[in-house]
Scaffold this motif. Structure first.
Motif: not given
Length: 185
Positions: A168-185
């Motif tokens: 869970v901790m590793a995925m939450e860290k990665m999701m945080g990084a992914m959110k910064g890479m997602m295109p604005a909607s």
């Protein structure tokens, strides 16, 4: 590899099966060295990361700028969680803990699927990856909570819960990084 199975006490509830892995002497095929890297044996996960780096840099993928060490950390945590869940599910079934066994088996399946999705570099869709990762986090949390109910009397449940929490901790860290890479909607 040679696998031996023995029996060692671990709790008042009875014996636990332990597995010991030993490397058997035989022909070894060394991994091809990376140019500029020392010629040492490379572990499987490092080879996987090298392959992913090459595939991602050669394409216009949404996650090509992802920190590969973070991605590796996440996949290693998912792999450890999957393995712990499989072993816990097996032990639970032998101890008559059906719900915990089912939760662990489901968690192992979801972690394995998440890992395989991460390895498919040409198929990344940021929204789908994020949704799957959120699902995997929820499954790991549910499995951890179930295993923690038995942690006092069952060492394998305690260890499985810890592996779920690490995933869970590793995925939450990665999701945080992914959110910064997602295109604005």
């Amino acid at each position: 590899m040679l696998v031996t199975v023995g029996s060692t006490p671990f709790s008042p509830r009875g014996p636990r099966r332990s597995i010991r892995l030993e490397r058997v002497a035989g022909p070894q095929t060394p991994a091809a060295p990376t140019p500029g890297a020392p010629e040492t044996a490379r572990c499987g996960m490092n080879m996987t990361m090298d392959m992913m780096k090459g595939a991602m840099s050669a394409s216009d993928m949404p996650m090509k700028d992802m920190d590969m060490s973070m991605m590796q950390e996440c996949m290693e945590a998912l792999s450890a969680c999957m393995q712990a869940c499989i072993m816990c599910a097996d032990a639970d079934a032998g101890e008559g803990m059906g719900r915990c066994a089912a939760m662990c088996a489901n968690c192992a399946d979801v972690c394995d699927t998440m890992m395989r999705m991460m390895l498919r570099t040409t198929g990344y869709d940021m929204q789908v990856m994020m949704s799957m990762m959120e699902t995997c986090v929820m499954m790991c949390r549910a499995c951890s909570a179930e295993c923690m109910m038995h942690a006092e009397m069952s060492e394998h449940c305690r260890m499985c819960a810890m592996a779920c929490d690490q995933a869970v901790m590793a995925m939450e860290k990665m999701m945080g990084a992914m959110k910064g890479m997602m295109p604005a909607s």
